[in-house]
Design a protein around this motif. Structure first.
Motif, mmCIF file in Angstrom:
data_model
loop_
_atom_site.group_PDB
_atom_site.id
_atom_site.type_symbol
_atom_site.label_atom_id
_atom_site.label_comp_id
_atom_site.label_asym_id
_atom_site.label_seq_id
_atom_site.Cartn_x
_atom_site.Cartn_y
_atom_site.Cartn_z
ATOM 1 N N VAL A 79 9.054 -13.349 14.592
ATOM 2 C CA VAL A 79 10.418 -13.381 14.077
ATOM 3 C C VAL A 79 11.374 -13.298 15.266
ATOM 4 O O VAL A 79 11.597 -12.222 15.824
ATOM 5 C CB VAL A 79 10.696 -12.228 13.091
ATOM 6 N N ASP A 80 11.916 -14.445 15.651
ATOM 7 C CA ASP A 80 12.806 -14.523 16.812
ATOM 8 C C ASP A 80 14.252 -14.502 16.334
ATOM 9 O O ASP A 80 14.892 -15.537 16.167
ATOM 10 C CB ASP A 80 12.503 -15.800 17.606
ATOM 11 N N SER A 81 14.751 -13.302 16.108
ATOM 12 C CA SER A 81 16.138 -13.128 15.692
ATOM 13 C C SER A 81 16.644 -11.833 16.314
ATOM 14 O O SER A 81 15.910 -11.175 17.059
ATOM 15 C CB SER A 81 16.230 -13.077 14.162
ATOM 16 N N LEU A 82 17.883 -11.453 16.023
ATOM 17 C CA LEU A 82 18.407 -10.215 16.593
ATOM 18 C C LEU A 82 17.572 -9.015 16.154
ATOM 19 O O LEU A 82 17.246 -8.145 16.948
ATOM 20 C CB LEU A 82 19.864 -10.001 16.164
ATOM 21 N N ASN A 83 17.264 -8.952 14.847
ATOM 22 C CA ASN A 83 16.521 -7.811 14.287
ATOM 23 C C ASN A 83 17.125 -6.499 14.784
ATOM 24 O O ASN A 83 16.418 -5.592 15.237
ATOM 25 C CB ASN A 83 15.037 -7.910 14.660
ATOM 26 N N ASN A 84 18.451 -6.463 14.708
ATOM 27 C CA ASN A 84 19.206 -5.376 15.343
ATOM 28 C C ASN A 84 19.388 -4.144 14.469
ATOM 29 O O ASN A 84 19.843 -3.114 14.945
ATOM 30 C CB ASN A 84 20.583 -5.888 15.781
ATOM 31 N N ILE A 85 19.037 -4.234 13.185
ATOM 32 C CA ILE A 85 19.212 -3.112 12.270
ATOM 33 C C ILE A 85 17.865 -2.450 12.035
ATOM 34 O O ILE A 85 16.903 -3.110 11.632
ATOM 35 C CB ILE A 85 19.808 -3.583 10.921
ATOM 36 N N LYS A 86 17.783 -1.134 12.269
ATOM 37 C CA LYS A 86 16.482 -0.459 12.150
ATOM 38 C C LYS A 86 15.951 -0.509 10.717
ATOM 39 O O LYS A 86 14.730 -0.611 10.514
ATOM 40 C CB LYS A 86 16.584 0.987 12.628
ATOM 41 N N GLY A 87 16.842 -0.468 9.725
ATOM 42 C CA GLY A 87 16.396 -0.567 8.343
ATOM 43 C C GLY A 87 15.763 -1.911 8.037
ATOM 44 O O GLY A 87 14.828 -2.002 7.242
ATOM 45 N N TYR A 88 16.258 -2.959 8.691
ATOM 46 C CA TYR A 88 15.692 -4.297 8.495
ATOM 47 C C TYR A 88 14.322 -4.398 9.155
ATOM 48 O O TYR A 88 13.396 -5.004 8.598
ATOM 49 C CB TYR A 88 16.646 -5.344 9.067
ATOM 50 N N ARG A 89 14.180 -3.800 10.331
ATOM 51 C CA ARG A 89 12.861 -3.785 10.980
ATOM 52 C C ARG A 89 11.856 -3.025 10.116
ATOM 53 O O ARG A 89 10.675 -3.392 10.058
ATOM 54 C CB ARG A 89 12.955 -3.167 12.383
ATOM 55 N N TYR A 90 12.320 -1.995 9.431
ATOM 56 C CA TYR A 90 11.441 -1.269 8.516
ATOM 57 C C TYR A 90 10.980 -2.177 7.368
ATOM 58 O O TYR A 90 9.805 -2.137 6.971
ATOM 59 C CB TYR A 90 12.163 -0.042 7.957
ATOM 60 N N GLU A 91 11.886 -3.005 6.850
ATOM 61 C CA GLU A 91 11.522 -3.929 5.776
ATOM 62 C C GLU A 91 10.451 -4.916 6.255
ATOM 63 O O GLU A 91 9.513 -5.235 5.507
ATOM 64 C CB GLU A 91 12.754 -4.677 5.284
ATOM 65 N N LEU A 92 10.589 -5.407 7.471
ATOM 66 C CA LEU A 92 9.587 -6.323 8.025
ATOM 67 C C LEU A 92 8.254 -5.603 8.214
ATOM 68 O O LEU A 92 7.182 -6.179 7.966
ATOM 69 C CB LEU A 92 10.076 -6.908 9.349
ATOM 70 N N TRP A 93 8.317 -4.366 8.661
ATOM 71 C CA TRP A 93 7.094 -3.561 8.812
ATOM 72 C C TRP A 93 6.395 -3.399 7.464
ATOM 73 O O TRP A 93 5.156 -3.476 7.381
ATOM 74 C CB TRP A 93 7.460 -2.204 9.399
#
Length: 301
Positions: A79-93
């Protein structure tokens, strides 16, 4: 097989890191299936995708849905994007955990001043870049990954402004080793995420019932997604599955991740009920009726 989340400030070298990671993976294991998911692959522009909070939230939803459709045990998704929000990284996890695959974060730790300079050079060359006000807003809201968070671990850190990025970078090599290393009972340095009870498909005693329910519920989910994408029936908030089946009543748009979550929960509940009551239906139409009734209760009026 694995989900790799590229993280960093705008214009911090993320796309270059993703490209070198792909090259290193292909050199290490030529038969790997690798896919990069980013804004450009979905035909989305940088400035249009981040011009306000609503559009940015929609972008994250589109990227997340694409990741959800793509993750598997046979491929590496980057996933090559900003992924700048920790809550969003949690969703991907959580998506990686539900799929039972490896997960890691590759962080391009570049100073904001360098990012701003690189963005300005791209503007001068007419290359894809961010408007200054959008850049400043994104840089201000960036939430740096923290190694102790499970959704930011394992964390591989690159320093593009200091060290540059090449295919042979030690961090790239370390990430490749983590993503491709064979796992057995003695492996300790590679973690394959395991689905929880809430994300696992329930097991029933009748294989045919499970197969029919799994197939039927997937057909219902596909019908809803297709109807929403084409705008079919949304004026009346109703989606028809056939002449002998109940109508799905939607009072709002519902995304694929939520539909898949509801589907998993329904199958788990049906399996639990069958332990103390009658077995799940063995025909597709009965399974669809039960699932539609469940959906109408959960997402209806």
């Amino acid at each position: 097989m694995a989900l790799v989340v590229i993280c960093g400030q705008p214009c911090s070298g993320k796309s270059a890191a993703a490209a070198f990671l792909v090259a290193a993976l292909c050199s290490s294991t030529p038969d790997l299936t690798i896919r990069i998911i980013d804004e450009s692959s979905l035909h989305l522009g940088r400035n249009d995708s981040y011009k306000d909070m609503v559009v940015e939230k929609n972008l994250r939803g589109v990227l997340r849905s694409e990741v959800d459709r793509s993750v598997s045990r046979d491929s590496i998704i980057i996933v090559d994007s900003l992924n700048n929000i920790k809550g969003y990284r949690y969703e991907l996890w959580c998506l990686a955990r539900a799929s039972g695959i490896r997960y890691c974060v590759l962080f391009c730790d570049t100073e904001v001043d360098h990012c701003k300079e690189w963005n300005s050079k791209r503007q001068e060359k007419g290359e894809p870049s961010y408007d200054n006000n959008i850049f400043e807003d994104l840089a201000r809201r960036f939430e740096k990954p923290v190694r102790r968070n499970r959704w930011d671990s394992p964390l591989f850190e690159l320093f593009p402004s200091r060290d540059g990025i090449v295919e042979s970078s030690p961090v790239i090599a370390e990430a490749v080793s983590y993503l491709t290393k064979k796992v057995d009972s003695k492996t300790r340095d590679v973690k394959v995420l395991q689905p929880t009870i809430a994300t696992q498909t329930a097991r029933t005693t009748e294989a045919n019932s499970l197969y029919e329910m799994d197939k039927a519920t997937q057909e219902v989910v596909s019908a809803i997604v297709e109807a929403q994408s084409c705008g079919i029936g949304l004026a009346m908030n109703k989606i028809s599955l056939g002449p002998d089946l109940p109508t799905i009543d939607l009072q709002r748009s519902i995304g694929l991740p939520e539909l898949r979550s509801l589907r998993r929960t329904f199958i788990k509940l049906a399996g639990q009920y069958s332990l103390s009551g009658p077995p799940p239906p063995t025909d597709a139409d009965s399974a669809k009726r039960m699932f539609v009734d469940y959906l109408n209760r959960e997402i209806g009026a």
